[in-house]
Design a protein around this motif. Structure first.
Motif, short mmCIF file in Angstrom:
data_model
loop_
_atom_site.label_atom_id
_atom_site.label_comp_id
_atom_site.label_asym_id
_atom_site.label_seq_id
_atom_site.Cartn_x
_atom_site.Cartn_y
_atom_site.Cartn_z
N GLY A 1 -5.41 2.30 13.25
CA GLY A 1 -4.30 3.23 13.03
C GLY A 1 -2.96 2.53 13.01
O GLY A 1 -1.94 3.16 12.75
N HIS A 2 -2.93 1.23 13.29
CA HIS A 2 -1.69 0.46 13.18
C HIS A 2 -1.46 0.18 11.69
O HIS A 2 -2.33 -0.38 11.03
CB HIS A 2 -1.79 -0.86 13.95
CG HIS A 2 -1.71 -0.69 15.42
ND1 HIS A 2 -0.56 -0.92 16.12
CD2 HIS A 2 -2.64 -0.31 16.32
CE1 HIS A 2 -0.78 -0.69 17.41
NE2 HIS A 2 -2.04 -0.32 17.56
N ILE A 3 -0.30 0.56 11.19
CA ILE A 3 0.01 0.42 9.77
C ILE A 3 0.90 -0.81 9.59
O ILE A 3 1.99 -0.88 10.15
CB ILE A 3 0.71 1.68 9.22
CG1 ILE A 3 -0.12 2.94 9.55
CG2 ILE A 3 0.97 1.55 7.73
CD1 ILE A 3 -1.53 2.93 8.99
N PHE A 4 0.44 -1.78 8.80
CA PHE A 4 1.15 -3.04 8.65
C PHE A 4 2.21 -3.02 7.57
O PHE A 4 3.22 -3.71 7.68
CB PHE A 4 0.16 -4.18 8.38
CG PHE A 4 -0.78 -4.42 9.52
CD1 PHE A 4 -0.32 -4.91 10.72
CD2 PHE A 4 -2.13 -4.13 9.40
CE1 PHE A 4 -1.17 -5.12 11.79
CE2 PHE A 4 -3.00 -4.35 10.45
CZ PHE A 4 -2.52 -4.84 11.65
N LYS A 5 2.00 -2.25 6.52
CA LYS A 5 2.99 -2.15 5.44
C LYS A 5 3.53 -0.74 5.42
O LYS A 5 2.76 0.23 5.42
CB LYS A 5 2.35 -2.48 4.09
CG LYS A 5 1.84 -3.90 4.00
CD LYS A 5 1.18 -4.15 2.66
CE LYS A 5 0.64 -5.56 2.59
NZ LYS A 5 -0.04 -5.83 1.33
#
Length: 140
Positions: free
Chosen positions: A36-40
């Motif tokens: 659930g961590h969004i990098f972009k």
């Protein structure tokens, strides 16, 4: 450049750049879907049902969280207006991403890059990558 340094590839060698870039995107996507961590950064609309004036958001971080947002360990409760809310999600600076997720992405990249040459263990995900994913998961 960071990936090439990690893979111990000379920065002047460019014939594998497209392959490395593709694998970087795939490894980040793999981790995003499992944590659930969004990098972009991206914009996404969330909808609530008629009886509830909020939505549960598992993606993290929320860049423009509206007033009244409750950030919790596994999710955030975000108020809606007229049944929806538009949020900007993701890390705006790579330095804000936890090191263990960056390390997991690099380890995954290394396995995919070098195992593709030997045609062995092409589906192998290192245990250390799965452990980093598990402790950073935003949902059960």
């Amino acid at each position: 450049e960071r990936a090439k340094l990690y893979l111990k590839i000379d920065s002047l060698q460019t014939e594998t750049d497209d392959e490395i870039t593709s694998m970087i995107n795939s490894s980040l996507s793999f981790i995003e879907k499992r944590t659930g961590h969004i990098f972009k950064t991206k914009t996404k609309t969330f909808y609530s049902c008629a009886l509830v004036n909020s939505v549960i958001v598992y993606e993290y971080p929320i860049i423009d969280a509206p007033t009244g947002t409750q950030v919790r360990q596994l999710n955030s409760i975000v108020p809606t207006v007229n049944g929806s809310v538009v949020l900007t999600l993701g890390y705006s600076d790579v330095d804000d991403i936890t090191n263990e997720l960056i390390d997991a992405a690099l380890q995954l990249l290394k396995v995919w890059f070098y195992e593709s040459e030997t045609q062995q263990n092409t589906s192998l995900i290192p245990l250390s990558v799965m452990q980093a994913i598990d402790v950073n998961r935003r949902f059960v």
